[in-house]
Design an enzyme around this catalytic site. Sequence first.
Site, mmCIF file in Angstrom:
data_model
loop_
_atom_site.group_PDB
_atom_site.id
_atom_site.type_symbol
_atom_site.label_atom_id
_atom_site.label_comp_id
_atom_site.label_asym_id
_atom_site.label_seq_id
_atom_site.Cartn_x
_atom_site.Cartn_y
_atom_site.Cartn_z
ATOM 1 N N HIS A 53 0.870 -1.172 0.000
ATOM 2 C CA HIS A 53 0.000 0.000 0.000
ATOM 3 C C HIS A 53 0.907 1.222 0.000
ATOM 4 O O HIS A 53 1.999 1.180 0.587
ATOM 5 C CB HIS A 53 -0.831 0.108 1.278
ATOM 6 C CG HIS A 53 -1.787 -1.007 1.509
ATOM 7 N ND1 HIS A 53 -1.444 -2.163 2.139
ATOM 8 C CD2 HIS A 53 -3.103 -1.116 1.204
ATOM 9 C CE1 HIS A 53 -2.500 -2.954 2.219
ATOM 10 N NE2 HIS A 53 -3.519 -2.354 1.659
ATOM 11 N N ASP A 56 2.253 1.709 3.405
ATOM 12 C CA ASP A 56 3.155 0.702 3.986
ATOM 13 C C ASP A 56 4.588 1.202 3.847
ATOM 14 O O ASP A 56 5.475 0.809 4.606
ATOM 15 C CB ASP A 56 3.076 -0.636 3.233
ATOM 16 C CG ASP A 56 1.708 -1.284 3.321
ATOM 17 O OD1 ASP A 56 0.931 -0.906 4.200
ATOM 18 O OD2 ASP A 56 1.437 -2.174 2.486
ATOM 19 N N MET A 87 2.684 -5.714 -7.863
ATOM 20 C CA MET A 87 1.377 -5.156 -7.495
ATOM 21 C C MET A 87 1.518 -4.057 -6.454
ATOM 22 O O MET A 87 2.334 -4.158 -5.545
ATOM 23 C CB MET A 87 0.476 -6.278 -6.942
ATOM 24 C CG MET A 87 -0.912 -5.847 -6.542
ATOM 25 S SD MET A 87 -1.064 -5.236 -4.846
ATOM 26 C CE MET A 87 -1.549 -6.720 -3.968
ATOM 27 N N GLU A 180 -10.898 -6.302 -5.101
ATOM 28 C CA GLU A 180 -10.913 -7.354 -4.078
ATOM 29 C C GLU A 180 -12.174 -7.239 -3.233
ATOM 30 O O GLU A 180 -12.416 -6.221 -2.592
ATOM 31 C CB GLU A 180 -9.664 -7.221 -3.202
ATOM 32 C CG GLU A 180 -9.628 -8.230 -2.058
ATOM 33 C CD GLU A 180 -8.330 -8.151 -1.256
ATOM 34 O OE1 GLU A 180 -7.381 -7.469 -1.711
ATOM 35 O OE2 GLU A 180 -8.280 -8.751 -0.170
ATOM 36 N N LYS A 182 -14.886 -8.402 -0.140
ATOM 37 C CA LYS A 182 -14.919 -8.923 1.227
ATOM 38 C C LYS A 182 -16.326 -8.668 1.766
ATOM 39 O O LYS A 182 -16.869 -7.593 1.523
ATOM 40 C CB LYS A 182 -13.863 -8.204 2.073
ATOM 41 C CG LYS A 182 -13.677 -8.784 3.464
ATOM 42 C CD LYS A 182 -12.509 -8.099 4.189
ATOM 43 C CE LYS A 182 -12.297 -8.705 5.551
ATOM 44 N NZ LYS A 182 -11.199 -8.044 6.286
ATOM 45 N N GLU A 216 -9.659 -13.255 -2.511
ATOM 46 C CA GLU A 216 -8.893 -13.707 -1.343
ATOM 47 C C GLU A 216 -9.597 -14.893 -0.684
ATOM 48 O O GLU A 216 -10.798 -14.827 -0.416
ATOM 49 C CB GLU A 216 -8.741 -12.567 -0.325
ATOM 50 C CG GLU A 216 -8.045 -13.076 0.942
ATOM 51 C CD GLU A 216 -7.745 -12.007 1.979
ATOM 52 O OE1 GLU A 216 -7.227 -10.948 1.603
ATOM 53 O OE2 GLU A 216 -8.001 -12.269 3.170
ATOM 54 N N HIS A 219 -11.697 -14.125 2.472
ATOM 55 C CA HIS A 219 -12.889 -13.298 2.296
ATOM 56 C C HIS A 219 -14.049 -14.106 1.742
ATOM 57 O O HIS A 219 -15.190 -13.942 2.162
ATOM 58 C CB HIS A 219 -12.575 -12.120 1.382
ATOM 59 C CG HIS A 219 -11.519 -11.225 1.943
ATOM 60 N ND1 HIS A 219 -11.037 -10.141 1.278
ATOM 61 C CD2 HIS A 219 -10.850 -11.266 3.133
ATOM 62 C CE1 HIS A 219 -10.120 -9.528 2.017
ATOM 63 N NE2 HIS A 219 -9.981 -10.205 3.146
ATOM 64 N N ASP A 244 -5.133 -13.363 -3.675
ATOM 65 C CA ASP A 244 -4.635 -13.266 -2.301
ATOM 66 C C ASP A 244 -4.773 -14.627 -1.636
ATOM 67 O O ASP A 244 -5.876 -15.070 -1.290
ATOM 68 C CB ASP A 244 -5.425 -12.216 -1.504
ATOM 69 C CG ASP A 244 -4.875 -10.808 -1.714
ATOM 70 O OD1 ASP A 244 -3.913 -10.659 -2.504
ATOM 71 O OD2 ASP A 244 -5.402 -9.866 -1.089
ATOM 72 N N ASP A 254 -11.896 -12.096 9.796
ATOM 73 C CA ASP A 254 -10.885 -12.279 8.740
ATOM 74 C C ASP A 254 -9.570 -12.754 9.368
ATOM 75 O O ASP A 254 -8.835 -11.967 9.939
ATOM 76 C CB ASP A 254 -10.686 -10.921 8.052
ATOM 77 C CG ASP A 254 -9.733 -10.986 6.881
ATOM 78 O OD1 ASP A 254 -9.614 -12.045 6.257
ATOM 79 O OD2 ASP A 254 -9.123 -9.942 6.592
ATOM 80 N N ASP A 256 -6.870 -14.508 7.927
ATOM 81 C CA ASP A 256 -5.628 -14.391 7.145
ATOM 82 C C ASP A 256 -4.568 -15.397 7.596
ATOM 83 O O ASP A 256 -3.405 -15.032 7.831
ATOM 84 C CB ASP A 256 -5.049 -12.968 7.248
ATOM 85 C CG ASP A 256 -5.969 -11.921 6.629
ATOM 86 O OD1 ASP A 256 -6.746 -12.254 5.719
ATOM 87 O OD2 ASP A 256 -5.897 -10.754 7.068
ATOM 88 N N ASP A 286 -1.469 -12.927 1.194
ATOM 89 C CA ASP A 286 -1.990 -11.864 2.052
ATOM 90 C C ASP A 286 -2.410 -12.553 3.347
ATOM 91 O O ASP A 286 -3.578 -12.837 3.569
ATOM 92 C CB ASP A 286 -3.178 -11.162 1.389
ATOM 93 C CG ASP A 286 -3.728 -10.061 2.275
ATOM 94 O OD1 ASP A 286 -3.075 -9.735 3.291
ATOM 95 O OD2 ASP A 286 -4.820 -9.540 1.982
HETATM 96 C C1 GLT Z 1 -6.020 -5.381 4.213
HETATM 97 C C2 GLT Z 1 -7.069 -6.328 3.729
HETATM 98 C C3 GLT Z 1 -6.565 -7.206 2.665
HETATM 99 C C4 GLT Z 1 -6.328 -6.448 1.404
HETATM 100 C C5 GLT Z 1 -5.229 -5.492 1.510
HETATM 101 C C6 GLT Z 1 -5.211 -4.629 0.292
HETATM 102 S S1 GLT Z 1 -5.181 -4.605 2.962
HETATM 103 O O1 GLT Z 1 -5.078 -6.069 4.996
HETATM 104 O O2 GLT Z 1 -7.534 -7.094 4.842
HETATM 105 O O3 GLT Z 1 -7.383 -8.302 2.428
HETATM 106 O O4 GLT Z 1 -5.943 -7.351 0.396
HETATM 107 O O5 GLT Z 1 -5.767 -3.391 0.503
HETATM 108 MN MN MN Z 2 -8.269 -11.217 4.694
HETATM 109 MN MN MN Z 3 -6.449 -9.375 0.718
HETATM 110 MN MN MN Z 4 -6.667 -8.832 5.447
#
Ligand code: GLT
Ligand code: MN
Ligand code: MN
Ligand code: MN
Length: 386
Positions: A53, A56, A87, A180, A182, A216, A219, A244, A254, A256, A286
Amino acid sequence: AYQPTPDDRFTFGLWTVANPGRDPFGDAVRTGYSPVEAVKMLAEIGAYGVSLHDNDLVPIDATPGERDRIVNEFKRALEETGMKLPMATVNLFTHPVFKDGAFTSNDPRVRAYAIQKTTDAIDLGVELGASIFVLWGGREGTEVDASKDAVEAMKRYRESINYLCEYARDRKYDIKFALEAKPNEPRGDIYTPTTGAMLGFISTLDHPDMVGVNPEVAHERMAGLNFYHAVAQALECGKLFHIDLNDQKPGRFDQDLRFGSEDVKNSFFLVKLLEDYNYQGPLHFDAHAYRTEDLEGVREFAKGCMRTYLILKEKVKRFNSDPEIQGLLQELKHHDAGVPGFDFTYTPAKHQALKAAQFDRDGIGKKGLAYEKLDQLTMEIILGVR
Ligand code: GLT
Ligand code: MN
Ligand code: MN
Ligand code: MN
């Protein structure tokens, strides 16, 4: 074996290995890797590159001079290590100005600022070599539906993406956008909550060819969906611009999680899809290390993501060359069972042939399909006894 090299195209978001383990209930547990440290660490363990980002790397309140100094130092780290940056994305969720959305905010000042911030982030991404720009609309949603007309929100979202496409075209940037989805978090509900919803939205844009998706794992699974199916649909229509990779227990926040650490079977079919259909984009993680980890643990986490992908890739090869499995799959193809004169494309003559055809409804309905056996064999491949 299972030792990644840059040829494997593994990338990590800077925010993933920088994550200090803060959560809504607890403070930071570690100092994450700084951008330059992250590039060095990830290069050492065989990654291909990183993504970021804007913030970041460059703090939101940096002066132009500070920005250039930071970016140049970072570029040097990329050059020294040979790491790539395929990216880039923009943070439209941390600062309070975005508390009620960015592109879909009711306040035109916030929408304009979001576009300004995003075009600056595109410039930064292009400067660092990115050809994909991800947009995750984390704050584009509501808790209070009385506050915002959801139809109007879609119109604003479209207007903003159209603007960004025109900007990229005007600048002659070689960049495509990946949206993306979610379903929720940080908003109670986020607009266009699934990859399927994003695909529908993309077809309404002025330059749909410039825009694809960045699905992702976590998500889609939060929404209770089959990620493998979601990615397959995107891939089939040429919209899988980026991905992702991580993992997630269904119905949770979420998480991750480290790739492949939760739903091994779905991860297997995901890897099979990406490999069988020769997905050429970055294999982007991610994901976050557990909050129990220090920097050494974060490094182990990153190694684990790549190693599990490579292990599953090898399982896919086994599956694809297993005689018994392939025999079962051959039978499912019904090679000689066509309908004379009919091939599933409409012409009046072929339709006459279809109308005249006789179907052995009961016979077809009665025959077992041997999926128990097929699935057991698949499991035995995954479990490592085949
Ligand atoms: C954030 C989000 C991710 C996204 C990122 C891109 S930032 O951490 O939860 O799933 O991919 O903005
Ligand atoms: Mn996530
Ligand atoms: Mn993501
Ligand atoms: Mn995330």
